[in-house]
Design a protein around this motif. Sequence first.
Motif, PDB file in Angstrom:
ATOM      1  N   MET A 198      17.204  20.230  33.832  1.00 40.86           N
ATOM      2  CA  MET A 198      16.214  19.509  33.053  1.00 40.86           C
ATOM      3  C   MET A 198      15.834  20.301  31.796  1.00 40.86           C
ATOM      4  SD  MET A 198      15.623  16.609  34.521  1.00 40.86           S
ATOM      5  CE  MET A 198      17.399  16.639  34.782  1.00 40.86           C
ATOM      6  N   GLY A 199      15.764  21.622  31.945  1.00 39.40           N
ATOM      7  CA  GLY A 199      15.445  22.465  30.801  1.00 39.40           C
ATOM      8  C   GLY A 199      16.495  22.384  29.712  1.00 39.40           C
ATOM      9  N   VAL A 200      17.765  22.364  30.120  1.00 37.51           N
ATOM     10  CA  VAL A 200      18.862  22.245  29.149  1.00 37.51           C
ATOM     11  C   VAL A 200      18.742  20.941  28.368  1.00 37.51           C
ATOM     12  CG1 VAL A 200      21.348  21.902  28.911  1.00 37.51           C
ATOM     13  CG2 VAL A 200      20.480  23.718  30.381  1.00 37.51           C
ATOM     14  N   ILE A 201      18.532  19.845  29.075  1.00 36.15           N
ATOM     15  CA  ILE A 201      18.505  18.527  28.443  1.00 36.15           C
ATOM     16  C   ILE A 201      17.278  18.366  27.544  1.00 36.15           C
ATOM     17  CG2 ILE A 201      18.363  16.045  28.881  1.00 36.15           C
ATOM     18  CD1 ILE A 201      19.939  16.571  31.479  1.00 36.15           C
ATOM     19  N   VAL A 202      16.105  18.663  28.095  1.00 39.70           N
ATOM     20  CA  VAL A 202      14.869  18.468  27.331  1.00 39.70           C
ATOM     21  C   VAL A 202      14.775  19.484  26.193  1.00 39.70           C
ATOM     22  CG1 VAL A 202      12.350  18.485  27.424  1.00 39.70           C
ATOM     23  CG2 VAL A 202      13.670  17.481  29.303  1.00 39.70           C
ATOM     24  N   GLY A 203      14.993  20.765  26.508  1.00 40.24           N
ATOM     25  CA  GLY A 203      14.903  21.793  25.474  1.00 40.24           C
ATOM     26  C   GLY A 203      15.939  21.612  24.388  1.00 40.24           C
ATOM     27  N   GLY A 204      17.174  21.295  24.794  1.00 42.34           N
ATOM     28  CA  GLY A 204      18.241  21.116  23.809  1.00 42.34           C
ATOM     29  C   GLY A 204      17.973  19.960  22.875  1.00 42.34           C
ATOM     30  N   ARG A 205      17.439  18.859  23.422  1.00 47.71           N
ATOM     31  CA  ARG A 205      17.178  17.681  22.593  1.00 47.71           C
ATOM     32  C   ARG A 205      15.984  17.896  21.665  1.00 47.71           C
ATOM     33  NH1 ARG A 205      19.389  13.677  19.813  1.00 47.71           N
ATOM     34  NH2 ARG A 205      18.046  11.852  19.656  1.00 47.71           N
ATOM     35  N   VAL A 206      14.895  18.415  22.203  1.00 48.79           N
ATOM     36  CA  VAL A 206      13.695  18.620  21.391  1.00 48.79           C
ATOM     37  C   VAL A 206      13.970  19.616  20.268  1.00 48.79           C
ATOM     38  CG1 VAL A 206      11.350  19.533  21.395  1.00 48.79           C
ATOM     39  CG2 VAL A 206      12.095  18.012  23.239  1.00 48.79           C
ATOM     40  N   TRP A 207      14.668  20.699  20.571  1.00 46.91           N
ATOM     41  CA  TRP A 207      14.962  21.718  19.557  1.00 46.91           C
ATOM     42  C   TRP A 207      15.830  21.139  18.445  1.00 46.91           C
ATOM     43  CZ3 TRP A 207      12.583  26.343  19.551  1.00 46.91           C
ATOM     44  CH2 TRP A 207      13.062  27.333  18.671  1.00 46.91           C
ATOM     45  N   TYR A 208      16.820  20.315  18.836  1.00 45.31           N
ATOM     46  CA  TYR A 208      17.671  19.679  17.826  1.00 45.31           C
ATOM     47  C   TYR A 208      16.836  18.789  16.908  1.00 45.31           C
ATOM     48  CZ  TYR A 208      21.133  16.663  15.653  1.00 45.31           C
ATOM     49  OH  TYR A 208      21.879  15.971  14.723  1.00 45.31           O
ATOM     50  N   MET A 209      15.947  18.014  17.505  1.00 43.75           N
ATOM     51  CA  MET A 209      15.133  17.095  16.702  1.00 43.75           C
ATOM     52  C   MET A 209      14.186  17.843  15.780  1.00 43.75           C
ATOM     53  SD  MET A 209      16.184  14.066  17.401  1.00 43.75           S
ATOM     54  CE  MET A 209      14.877  13.044  16.728  1.00 43.75           C
ATOM     55  N   LEU A 210      13.760  19.015  16.165  1.00 47.19           N
ATOM     56  CA  LEU A 210      12.825  19.777  15.334  1.00 47.19           C
ATOM     57  C   LEU A 210      13.521  20.515  14.193  1.00 47.19           C
ATOM     58  CD1 LEU A 210      10.466  21.321  18.045  1.00 47.19           C
ATOM     59  CD2 LEU A 210       9.927  19.474  16.443  1.00 47.19           C
ATOM     60  N   PHE A 211      14.754  20.995  14.424  1.00 43.42           N
ATOM     61  CA  PHE A 211      15.383  21.867  13.441  1.00 43.42           C
ATOM     62  C   PHE A 211      16.658  21.299  12.804  1.00 43.42           C
ATOM     63  CE2 PHE A 211      12.874  24.736  16.074  1.00 43.42           C
ATOM     64  CZ  PHE A 211      12.241  25.500  15.120  1.00 43.42           C
ATOM     65  N   TYR A 212      17.294  20.310  13.434  1.00 44.57           N
ATOM     66  CA  TYR A 212      18.572  19.826  12.915  1.00 44.57           C
ATOM     67  C   TYR A 212      18.552  18.348  12.514  1.00 44.57           C
ATOM     68  CZ  TYR A 212      20.758  24.116  14.668  1.00 44.57           C
ATOM     69  OH  TYR A 212      21.105  25.430  14.894  1.00 44.57           O
ATOM     70  N   TYR A 213      17.575  17.611  12.929  1.00 45.85           N
ATOM     71  CA  TYR A 213      17.567  16.175  12.680  1.00 45.85           C
ATOM     72  C   TYR A 213      17.449  15.893  11.187  1.00 45.85           C
ATOM     73  CZ  TYR A 213      16.435  11.237  13.414  1.00 45.85           C
ATOM     74  OH  TYR A 213      16.449   9.865  13.412  1.00 45.85           O
ATOM     75  N   ALA A 214      18.254  14.941  10.721  1.00 43.56           N
ATOM     76  CA  ALA A 214      18.231  14.577   9.306  1.00 43.56           C
ATOM     77  C   ALA A 214      16.830  14.086   8.918  1.00 43.56           C
ATOM     78  CB  ALA A 214      19.270  13.488   9.021  1.00 43.56           C
ATOM     79  N   GLY A 215      16.315  14.628   7.829  1.00 39.28           N
ATOM     80  CA  GLY A 215      14.991  14.238   7.371  1.00 39.28           C
ATOM     81  C   GLY A 215      13.882  15.111   7.899  1.00 39.28           C
ATOM     82  N   GLY A 216      14.252  16.120   8.736  1.00 37.58           N
ATOM     83  CA  GLY A 216      13.253  17.043   9.236  1.00 37.58           C
ATOM     84  C   GLY A 216      12.399  16.441  10.336  1.00 37.58           C
ATOM     85  N   PRO A 217      11.280  17.077  10.639  1.00 35.99           N
ATOM     86  CA  PRO A 217      10.446  16.632  11.765  1.00 35.99           C
ATOM     87  C   PRO A 217       9.570  15.419  11.477  1.00 35.99           C
ATOM     88  CG  PRO A 217       9.464  18.544  10.699  1.00 35.99           C
ATOM     89  CD  PRO A 217      10.796  18.320  10.021  1.00 35.99           C
TER      90      PRO A 217
END
Length: 297
Positions: free
Chosen positions: A64-83
């Motif tokens: 669960m940590g891999v899935i939730v942490g990996g997704r949230v971190w991507y959305m905060l730092f890599y998602y197009a348009g920023g947070p």
Amino acid sequence: MSQPYVVHLNPVAFQLGPVQVHWYGLMYLLGFFGAIVLGEYRRRRGRLPVSREALSDLFFYGMMGVIVGGRVWYMLFYYAGGPRWIWTDPLALFKVWDGGMSFHGGLLGVLAASLWWSRRHKLHFFDTVDFVAPLIPLGLGLGRLGNFINGELWGKPGTVPWAMVFPQAHGEDVQYVAGHPAWAEALQRYGGLPRHPSELYELALEGVVMFAVLWLVSMKPRPRYLVSGLFALMYGCFRFAVEFVRVPDPQLGYLFGTSWVTMGQMQSLPLVVVGLLLLWMSRRAPVLPLAEGGAKG
């Protein structure tokens, strides 16, 4: 150079009616399954004094940590348009079918799950992390293999004998040739630019090399922090190095106006520092004894 290999693999492993099962998803499942098998092997040899049921809980929370942490971190730092998605499109967090997972976030998720589990079972946090660390490279390597099958996260154009053509990079190839005319002939001859297969570099370093080193080192009882320190140091160094030949995420590009600093490098540097600190701490740390007769249950 001779005709380079063209990475044109079917990302779908098999299909069950209308449901397509992708190789990338299977790599995640194989990584988790491999960690469970190897973890039970280590548990039964007394590497962590807990029951099979307790270890199963650790793996579930870690997943669960891999899935939730990996997704949230991507959305905060890599998602197009920023947070900005947080207040403009919060449901984007759950659109996992659009892709987007971060190793660094997944690692933080695993550490958070391990901390909670360790306190619950009255174990030292780093005894748990030292136990888990040798199990992670298997999933890392399989994940990079999934990236390669998908033909994504390719490297920069190169002339090495093992350079490969990634058809999905054709648009980027054309843009690159516009600024580097010397590559025009290669684009015309091969239908795409030969590129470093950076996914396979990471498979070899983060998967094979890290697993071999950590597994061999952890075969005998070691001082607390040592295995975790080696994991952090090796991953940080390997990821930082491969980023030099890997194309950065297009929505981010290079940072600070440079032509080489990437987000992956910036997030890997702290791991190098933490790894060195943990190795220094291990010099005077205790060695976790084996559970008598191996773990039971």
